[in-house]
Motif scaffolding. Structure first.
Motif, PDB file in Angstrom:
ATOM      1  N   HIS A   1      42.738  31.599 -28.772  1.00  0.00           N
ATOM      2  CA  HIS A   1      42.382  30.177 -28.784  1.00  0.00           C
ATOM      3  C   HIS A   1      40.879  30.002 -28.939  1.00  0.00           C
ATOM      4  CE1 HIS A   1      42.193  25.964 -27.594  1.00  0.00           C
ATOM      5  NE2 HIS A   1      41.266  26.286 -26.704  1.00  0.00           N
ATOM      6  N   VAL A   2      40.472  29.152 -29.898  1.00  0.00           N
ATOM      7  CA  VAL A   2      39.073  28.803 -30.085  1.00  0.00           C
ATOM      8  C   VAL A   2      38.922  27.299 -29.858  1.00  0.00           C
ATOM      9  CG1 VAL A   2      38.675  30.691 -31.720  1.00  0.00           C
ATOM     10  CG2 VAL A   2      39.377  28.446 -32.573  1.00  0.00           C
ATOM     11  N   HIS A   3      37.690  26.808 -29.948  1.00  0.00           N
ATOM     12  CA  HIS A   3      37.449  25.393 -29.683  1.00  0.00           C
ATOM     13  C   HIS A   3      37.154  24.580 -30.937  1.00  0.00           C
ATOM     14  CE1 HIS A   3      37.298  27.014 -25.644  1.00  0.00           C
ATOM     15  NE2 HIS A   3      37.444  25.783 -25.201  1.00  0.00           N
ATOM     16  N   HIS A   4      37.154  25.231 -32.091  1.00  0.00           N
ATOM     17  CA  HIS A   4      36.996  24.549 -33.376  1.00  0.00           C
ATOM     18  C   HIS A   4      37.571  25.465 -34.446  1.00  0.00           C
ATOM     19  CE1 HIS A   4      35.202  22.513 -36.814  1.00  0.00           C
ATOM     20  NE2 HIS A   4      34.773  21.549 -36.017  1.00  0.00           N
ATOM     21  N   GLU A   5      38.347  24.886 -35.351  1.00  0.00           N
ATOM     22  CA  GLU A   5      38.996  25.715 -36.368  1.00  0.00           C
ATOM     23  C   GLU A   5      37.988  26.465 -37.244  1.00  0.00           C
ATOM     24  OE1 GLU A   5      42.037  22.489 -35.408  1.00  0.00           O
ATOM     25  OE2 GLU A   5      39.854  22.583 -35.732  1.00  0.00           O
ATOM     26  N   GLU A   6      36.824  25.881 -37.475  1.00  0.00           N
ATOM     27  CA  GLU A   6      35.801  26.591 -38.241  1.00  0.00           C
ATOM     28  C   GLU A   6      35.477  27.932 -37.590  1.00  0.00           C
ATOM     29  OE1 GLU A   6      31.085  26.032 -39.549  1.00  0.00           O
ATOM     30  OE2 GLU A   6      32.223  24.323 -38.780  1.00  0.00           O
ATOM     31  N   ALA A   7      35.419  27.917 -36.251  1.00  0.00           N
ATOM     32  CA  ALA A   7      35.142  29.149 -35.516  1.00  0.00           C
ATOM     33  C   ALA A   7      36.280  30.156 -35.686  1.00  0.00           C
ATOM     34  CB  ALA A   7      34.932  28.838 -34.034  1.00  0.00           C
ATOM     35  N   ALA A   8      37.508  29.671 -35.788  1.00  0.00           N
ATOM     36  CA  ALA A   8      38.649  30.571 -35.994  1.00  0.00           C
ATOM     37  C   ALA A   8      38.486  31.345 -37.294  1.00  0.00           C
ATOM     38  CB  ALA A   8      39.949  29.775 -36.016  1.00  0.00           C
ATOM     39  N   ALA A   9      38.071  30.649 -38.353  1.00  0.00           N
ATOM     40  CA  ALA A   9      37.895  31.312 -39.640  1.00  0.00           C
ATOM     41  C   ALA A   9      36.720  32.284 -39.611  1.00  0.00           C
ATOM     42  CB  ALA A   9      37.705  30.269 -40.739  1.00  0.00           C
ATOM     43  N   PHE A  10      35.626  31.904 -38.963  1.00  0.00           N
ATOM     44  CA  PHE A  10      34.487  32.812 -38.842  1.00  0.00           C
ATOM     45  C   PHE A  10      34.878  34.069 -38.052  1.00  0.00           C
ATOM     46  CE2 PHE A  10      31.266  29.284 -39.588  1.00  0.00           C
ATOM     47  CZ  PHE A  10      30.732  29.863 -40.733  1.00  0.00           C
ATOM     48  N   ALA A  11      35.649  33.883 -36.986  1.00  0.00           N
ATOM     49  CA  ALA A  11      36.067  35.031 -36.169  1.00  0.00           C
ATOM     50  C   ALA A  11      36.959  35.966 -36.978  1.00  0.00           C
ATOM     51  CB  ALA A  11      36.788  34.549 -34.913  1.00  0.00           C
ATOM     52  N   ALA A  12      37.899  35.390 -37.722  1.00  0.00           N
ATOM     53  CA  ALA A  12      38.769  36.218 -38.563  1.00  0.00           C
ATOM     54  C   ALA A  12      37.961  36.942 -39.630  1.00  0.00           C
ATOM     55  CB  ALA A  12      39.850  35.351 -39.204  1.00  0.00           C
TER      56      ALA A  12
ATOM     57  N   GLY B   1      35.117  37.271 -32.950  1.00  0.00           N
ATOM     58  CA  GLY B   1      35.999  38.144 -33.713  1.00  0.00           C
ATOM     59  C   GLY B   1      35.625  39.609 -33.582  1.00  0.00           C
ATOM     60  N   ALA B   2      34.322  39.886 -33.566  1.00  0.00           N
ATOM     61  CA  ALA B   2      33.870  41.274 -33.439  1.00  0.00           C
ATOM     62  C   ALA B   2      34.246  41.859 -32.086  1.00  0.00           C
ATOM     63  CB  ALA B   2      32.356  41.338 -33.640  1.00  0.00           C
ATOM     64  N   GLN B   3      34.071  41.067 -31.026  1.00  0.00           N
ATOM     65  CA  GLN B   3      34.355  41.585 -29.685  1.00  0.00           C
ATOM     66  C   GLN B   3      35.848  41.750 -29.447  1.00  0.00           C
ATOM     67  OE1 GLN B   3      31.522  42.068 -26.872  1.00  0.00           O
ATOM     68  NE2 GLN B   3      33.102  43.604 -27.184  1.00  0.00           N
ATOM     69  N   VAL B   4      36.648  40.845 -29.977  1.00  0.00           N
ATOM     70  CA  VAL B   4      38.099  40.980 -29.847  1.00  0.00           C
ATOM     71  C   VAL B   4      38.577  42.231 -30.594  1.00  0.00           C
ATOM     72  CG1 VAL B   4      40.310  39.959 -30.473  1.00  0.00           C
ATOM     73  CG2 VAL B   4      38.536  38.533 -29.464  1.00  0.00           C
ATOM     74  N   ALA B   5      37.997  42.460 -31.773  1.00  0.00           N
ATOM     75  CA  ALA B   5      38.405  43.627 -32.564  1.00  0.00           C
ATOM     76  C   ALA B   5      37.921  44.930 -31.957  1.00  0.00           C
ATOM     77  CB  ALA B   5      37.871  43.491 -33.993  1.00  0.00           C
ATOM     78  N   TYR B   6      36.764  44.900 -31.301  1.00  0.00           N
ATOM     79  CA  TYR B   6      36.172  46.106 -30.711  1.00  0.00           C
ATOM     80  C   TYR B   6      35.807  45.840 -29.248  1.00  0.00           C
ATOM     81  CZ  TYR B   6      35.707  47.936 -35.452  1.00  0.00           C
ATOM     82  OH  TYR B   6      35.958  48.387 -36.716  1.00  0.00           O
ATOM     83  N   PRO B   7      36.801  45.795 -28.371  1.00  0.00           N
ATOM     84  CA  PRO B   7      36.529  45.446 -26.969  1.00  0.00           C
ATOM     85  C   PRO B   7      35.629  46.442 -26.251  1.00  0.00           C
ATOM     86  CG  PRO B   7      38.791  46.228 -27.251  1.00  0.00           C
ATOM     87  CD  PRO B   7      38.235  46.029 -28.621  1.00  0.00           C
TER      88      PRO B   7
END
Length: 583
Positions: A51-62, A424-430
């Motif tokens: 869950h993110v707080h803005h869809e733009e952030a979702a795309a950047f994270a992906a 996105g980087a931290q989720v991918a590389y915890p």
């Protein structure tokens, strides 16, 4: 409960190796989000919802996950505003060649074309930002279209978009999901033998050769260095190539362009022949206009920036492997020696001027902050960098070593990217340290993503270069001959805001306190934000300026003085003694 199209979609994504989806749930996505809930998290063979707080952030994270891992990443947005919010990050992912699948849900299919609530035309919206964008209009299409979308994203490198009305997601499954193997390796076309022979002839005939390498040569580092050794050629690189060619490289002469440093510009223009490898460097004013040869996987890149005498549309690594045996090794190395000597001088005089001796200054130079961050960050840290002046400080002060990674909105140039990319980087590389270098202007745009970091308990480290100014825009105005206008804004204590969100935080204004603050920041457990007030007058001036730009600086400073800003002119000059150009 009977199986739905949404269940089929989840199963296809799991089979494609997808472990998580970044997004915001919403009405037209309800069937899909419920299918994810019922399937369970990734540790149980399902998919995690981030869950993110803005869809733009979702795309950047992906986009960040895809760029760092090289694997497919997924983001999702609901109909109407959810789609339009996504587009900025999707465009960035696409232009960065990041394999991202975008799930853009749509209004009920029976209402398409009627001006219904939240109706848009997603195919038109996402078309320019993707290799593939199609509407799933009936359940029977879902399996094949999802396969095609994934193959486009992974095979071509970039975004692919599936537009799916909510009622289609809710509909009953049309058939059992069939196994359908995905090809995840991108094509590597080999060069024509005649082209390699021609290229070898050009290189052997040239007395002075410079290599300019970009991210398209990332898989050919060893071959590039072998070629440089044979040719005694200096090697410059683009910003996207710094991760690969900016370390353990005895031929390195830095970067050219607006963020440039070192002797790269001189090496490019002093060569008899420039060999561009896997770079689509866009700033033509910094490139020579004669005797250029370009090798690139994408034929559309060949010659579109600077004129070329030869173009080779092929994989850089395969081209160099065929080329190396044809290079005549006997040649003089005076040109390389001269460029390396000049590079050392320019780096010492330009880059290292303001990265130490803080006690002599009342304001914190951003160069000093960047140097401290570089020193304290982990050997395998991932840096995400905001667009603007932060790009310059990252380009000049972050030290690559073969383990670190640095990503940003290098092609699309969007502000506000650093923080969501860090998610996105931290989720991918915890297990890795992730550091977001954020400008205060960029951070303010997607400030809500601090809550995303906290929600998911991500140990992201956020460094804020807080100059209360749109620094790069300010610099561009000065270069154009205009006094800065509407670039400065109120001072904000981002440390206090972060503390309210549950971060470890510190606000720093005194340069003497900065080393201890940086050390404590990196030692903090969990999410942390270091808010550093930096000198707003610190400029990032390229290693080469055109005559028009020099006159622009002089003219803009004169206009500032004539309108009563004599002190401002003095402050700019005092903050940039090494940088102020003279007409």
């Amino acid at each position: 409960m009977s199986r739905t199209v949404a269940d089929d979609l989840v199963e296809i994504l799991v089979a494609a190796g997808v472990q998580r989806i970044y997004g915001l749930v919403g009405d037209s996505l309800n069937a899909f989000s419920d299918a994810i809930r019922r399937r369970g998290p990734s540790r149980e063979g399902g998919i995690d919802w981030i869950h993110v707080h803005h869809e733009e952030a979702a795309a950047f994270a992906a986009s960040a996950e895809a760029q760092l891992t090289g694997r497919l990443a997924v983001c999702a947005g609901s109909c109407g505003p959810g789609n339009t919010h996504l587009i900025q990050g999707v465009m960035d992912a696409h232009r960065s060649s990041a394999p991202v699948l975008v799930l853009a849900s749509h209004i009920p299919s029976a209402n398409i074309g009627t001006g219904f609530f939240q109706e848009t035309k997603p195919e038109l919206l996402f078309g320019p930002a993707s290799h593939y964008c199609e509407l799933v209009s009936q359940p029977e299409q879902l399996q094949r279209m999802t396969h095609v979308a994934v193959q486009n994203a992974v095979g071509k490198g970039g975004a692919a978009v599936l537009v799916i009305p909510g009622d289609i997601l809710e509909a009953g499954s049309a058939s059992e999901v069939r196994a359908n193997a995905l090809v995840t390796a991108r094509p590597r076309p080999a060069p024509e033998p005649e082209a390699v022979t021609e290229l070898a002839g050009r290189l052997n005939a040239a007395r002075k050769v410079t290599i300019f390498a970009g991210t398209g040569a990332a898989g050919a580092r060893e071959e590039v260095l072998q070629l440089a050794a044979l040719l005694h050629a200096p090697v410059g690189h683009s910003l996207r190539g710094k991760d690969v060619f900016g370390y353990d490289n005895p031929y390195d002469v830095g970067m050219t362009g607006l963020l440039g440093y070192g002797a790269c510009y001189t090496a490019l223009h002093g060569a008899d022949l420039l060999l561009m490898l896997g770079t689509d460097f866009p700033y033509v004013d910094f490139l020579p206009t004669a005797n250029n040869v370009q090798v690139d996987l994408d034929p559309s890149h060949l010659g579109r920036r600077a004129p070329i005498v030869q173009g080779v549309a092929a994989d850089v690594g395969l081209t160099l492997q065929a080329l190396l045996p044809l290079i005549e090794p006997e040649r003089k190395h005076g040109f390389l020696d001269d460029m390396l000597t000049q590079h050392q001088t320019l780096v010492r005089r330009g880059v290292h001027t303001y990265d130490h001796d803080p006690a002599e200054k009342q304001l914190i130079h951003p160069e000093y902050l960047a140097a401290l961050v570089d020193h304290e960050a982990a050997a395998d840290a991932v840096f995400t960098v905001d667009t603007g002046m932060d790009c310059t400080w990252a380009a000049r002060y972050l030290t690559p070593n073969g383990q670190r990674r640095m990503i940003g909105s290098w092609v699309h140039g969007s502000m506000a990217n650093a923080l969501p990319m860090a998610v996105g980087a931290q989720v991918a590389y915890p297990g890795r340290q992730v550091v977001a270098l954020s400008g205060d202007g960029g951070l303010a745009m997607l400030l809500g993503e601090l809550l995303t970091v906290k929600t998911h308990r991500l140990p992201v480290k956020v460094v804020v270069f807080n100059n209360s100014s749109l620094g790069m825009v300010r610099l561009e105005m000065l270069a154009a001959g205009d006094p800065p206008f509407e670039t400065d804004h109120d001072a904000v204590d981002y440390g206090a805001i972060a503390a309210g969100a549950g971060f470890w935080s510190r606000h720093v204004e005194d340069p003497v306190e900065l080393p201890d603050a940086v050390a404590a920041f990196f030692a903090a457990d969990g999410p942390a934000l270091l808010d550093v007030v930096t000198d707003p007058n610190a400029l990032s001036v390229p290693t080469h300026l055109t005559g028009a730009e020099v006159k622009g600086f002089a003219g803009s400073l004169s206009k500032v003085a004539l309108t009563g800003g004599v002190k401002e002119v003095w402050d700019i000059a005092r903050s940039n003694l090494r940088n102020i150009p003279h007409p």
